[in-house]
Design a protein around this motif. Structure first.
Motif, PDB file in Angstrom:
ATOM      1  N   UNK A  88       0.875  -1.170   0.000  1.00 12.22           N
ATOM      2  CA  UNK A  88       0.000   0.000   0.000  1.00 12.22           C
ATOM      3  C   UNK A  88       0.911   1.219   0.000  1.00 12.22           C
ATOM      4  N   UNK A  89       1.047   1.890  -1.142  1.00  8.01           N
ATOM      5  CA  UNK A  89       1.909   3.080  -1.200  1.00  8.01           C
ATOM      6  C   UNK A  89       1.307   4.229  -0.392  1.00  8.01           C
ATOM      7  N   UNK A  90       2.096   5.270  -0.214  1.00  5.82           N
ATOM      8  CA  UNK A  90       1.616   6.487   0.436  1.00  5.82           C
ATOM      9  C   UNK A  90       0.535   7.109  -0.442  1.00  5.82           C
ATOM     10  N   UNK A  91      -0.535   7.604   0.209  1.00  5.81           N
ATOM     11  CA  UNK A  91      -1.783   7.851  -0.520  1.00  5.81           C
ATOM     12  C   UNK A  91      -1.689   8.896  -1.620  1.00  5.81           C
ATOM     13  N   UNK A  92      -0.902   9.936  -1.492  1.00  6.24           N
ATOM     14  CA  UNK A  92      -0.856  10.958  -2.535  1.00  6.24           C
ATOM     15  C   UNK A  92       0.294  10.739  -3.517  1.00  6.24           C
ATOM     16  N   UNK A 128       2.262   9.065  -6.739  1.00  7.83           N
ATOM     17  CA  UNK A 128       1.827   8.735  -8.081  1.00  7.83           C
ATOM     18  C   UNK A 128       2.743   7.739  -8.785  1.00  7.83           C
ATOM     19  N   UNK A 129       3.965   7.588  -8.280  1.00  3.89           N
ATOM     20  CA  UNK A 129       4.952   6.716  -8.907  1.00  3.89           C
ATOM     21  C   UNK A 129       5.227   5.548  -7.972  1.00  3.89           C
ATOM     22  N   UNK A 130       5.253   4.349  -8.529  1.00  2.00           N
ATOM     23  CA  UNK A 130       5.360   3.143  -7.726  1.00  2.00           C
ATOM     24  C   UNK A 130       6.451   2.245  -8.299  1.00  2.00           C
ATOM     25  N   UNK A 131       7.152   1.579  -7.403  1.00  2.00           N
ATOM     26  CA  UNK A 131       8.319   0.793  -7.798  1.00  2.00           C
ATOM     27  C   UNK A 131       8.362  -0.506  -7.005  1.00  2.00           C
ATOM     28  N   UNK A 132       8.967  -1.514  -7.625  1.00  2.00           N
ATOM     29  CA  UNK A 132       9.385  -2.722  -6.917  1.00  2.00           C
ATOM     30  C   UNK A 132      10.892  -2.906  -7.131  1.00  2.00           C
ATOM     31  N   UNK A 133      11.566  -3.235  -6.042  1.00  2.00           N
ATOM     32  CA  UNK A 133      12.982  -3.580  -6.050  1.00  2.00           C
ATOM     33  C   UNK A 133      13.131  -4.906  -5.320  1.00  2.00           C
ATOM     34  N   UNK A 165       7.364   4.250  -3.261  1.00  2.00           N
ATOM     35  CA  UNK A 165       6.507   5.198  -3.968  1.00  2.00           C
ATOM     36  C   UNK A 165       7.070   6.603  -3.820  1.00  2.00           C
ATOM     37  N   UNK A 166       6.677   7.478  -4.737  1.00  2.00           N
ATOM     38  CA  UNK A 166       7.102   8.877  -4.667  1.00  2.00           C
ATOM     39  C   UNK A 166       6.002   9.755  -5.249  1.00  2.00           C
ATOM     40  N   UNK A 167       6.059  11.051  -4.845  1.00  2.00           N
ATOM     41  CA  UNK A 167       5.053  11.998  -5.349  1.00  2.00           C
ATOM     42  C   UNK A 167       5.304  12.324  -6.811  1.00  2.00           C
ATOM     43  N   UNK A 168       6.537  12.581  -7.124  1.00  2.00           N
ATOM     44  CA  UNK A 168       6.959  12.882  -8.491  1.00  2.00           C
ATOM     45  C   UNK A 168       8.176  12.019  -8.802  1.00  2.00           C
ATOM     46  N   UNK A 212      11.433  13.114  -7.062  1.00  2.00           N
ATOM     47  CA  UNK A 212      11.391  13.220  -5.612  1.00  2.00           C
ATOM     48  C   UNK A 212      11.848  11.905  -4.980  1.00  2.00           C
ATOM     49  N   UNK A 213      12.292  11.952  -3.722  1.00  2.00           N
ATOM     50  CA  UNK A 213      12.787  10.716  -3.105  1.00  2.00           C
ATOM     51  C   UNK A 213      11.733   9.624  -3.067  1.00  2.00           C
ATOM     52  N   UNK A 214      12.168   8.408  -3.276  1.00  2.55           N
ATOM     53  CA  UNK A 214      11.295   7.262  -3.146  1.00  2.55           C
ATOM     54  C   UNK A 214      11.286   6.818  -1.684  1.00  2.55           C
TER      55      UNK A 214
END
Lengths: 113, 113
Positions: free
Chosen positions: B24-28, B30-35, B94-97, B100-102
């Motif tokens: 569950x990423x942070x709610x606001x 927009x960018x999502x990643x798996x490592x 996850x990150x906002x942009x 921006x930091x993940x």
């Protein structure tokens, strides 16, 4: 894949002194660099970042220096505290919509009381 | 402070079985990643996801892997037929942009028997 290198697997420092963690990179397209801290059984926690248009960024006890000509960055922690004991990862990304992170192998920092 | 949450914390699965790792990423954001991080190795990028589609995937992310954002809050990684070499810590971020930091979850330790 050795695009991001942290050549010191471990570092031991006395409480109150400065900790200096180093990172080298080979990809000249990297323009954004981050330091993460990781405790056992937890995920990486973002500490501080720097864009390639700067050579220094400071946040409290943490300062990151970037030397683009040498393709080298360092994280300074002053003063070091026992709670800073963790593994520190350097990561980098290229410009673009994606910005996947390329990671170093990490440096384990031990701050001794 | 908002955080990325991952479940389960540890998953043990027989080789050849399907596994779904949840985030569950942070709610606001927009960018999502798996490592993933295989024991003793670097953290490796698997896949990035933006605007309901994959924006980049690594060589590791072959046809056995898939990601989904089924309901606007969860972000899942599915491995269709697991192999022994899939054993690793899997981190969601996850990150906002994109610049921006993940921010990372605490990971799922996947053990394939």
């Amino acid at each position: 894949d050795q695009q991001v290198k942290q050549n010191s697997p471990s570092l031991s420092v006395q409480e109150g002194r400065i900790s200096i963690l180093n990172c080298d990179y080979t990809n000249s397209m990297f323009d954004y660099f981050l330091w993460y801290k990781k405790y056992p059984a937890e995920g990486p926690t973002f500490l501080i970042s720097i864009s390639s248009i700067k050579d220094k960024n400071e946040d409290g006890r943490f300062t990151v220096f970037l030397n683009k000509s040498a393709k080298h960055l360092s994280l300074h922690i002053v003063p070091s505290q026992p709670g800073d004991s963790a593994v520190y990862f350097c990561a980098a990304s290229e410009a673009g919509n994606n910005r996947k992170l390329i990671w170093g192998l990490g440096t384990s920092l031990a701050v001794n009381p | 402070e908002p955080e990325v949450t991952q479940t389960p914390s540890h998953q043990v699965t027989q080789m050849g079985q399907e596994v779904i790792l949840r985030c569950v990423p942070i709610s606001n954001h927009l960018y999502f990643y798996w490592y993933r991080q295989i024991l003793g190795q670097k953290v490796e990028f698997l896949v990035s996801f933006y605007n309901n589609e994959i924006s980049e995937k690594s060589e590791i992310f072959d046809d056995q892997f898939s990601v989904e954002r089924p309901d606007g809050s969860n972000f899942t990684l599915k491995i269709r037929s697991t192999k022994l070499e899939d054993s690793a810590m899997y981190f969601c971020a996850s990150s906002t942009e994109s610049n921006q930091p993940q921010h990372f979850g605490d990971g799922t330790r996947l053990s394939i028997l």
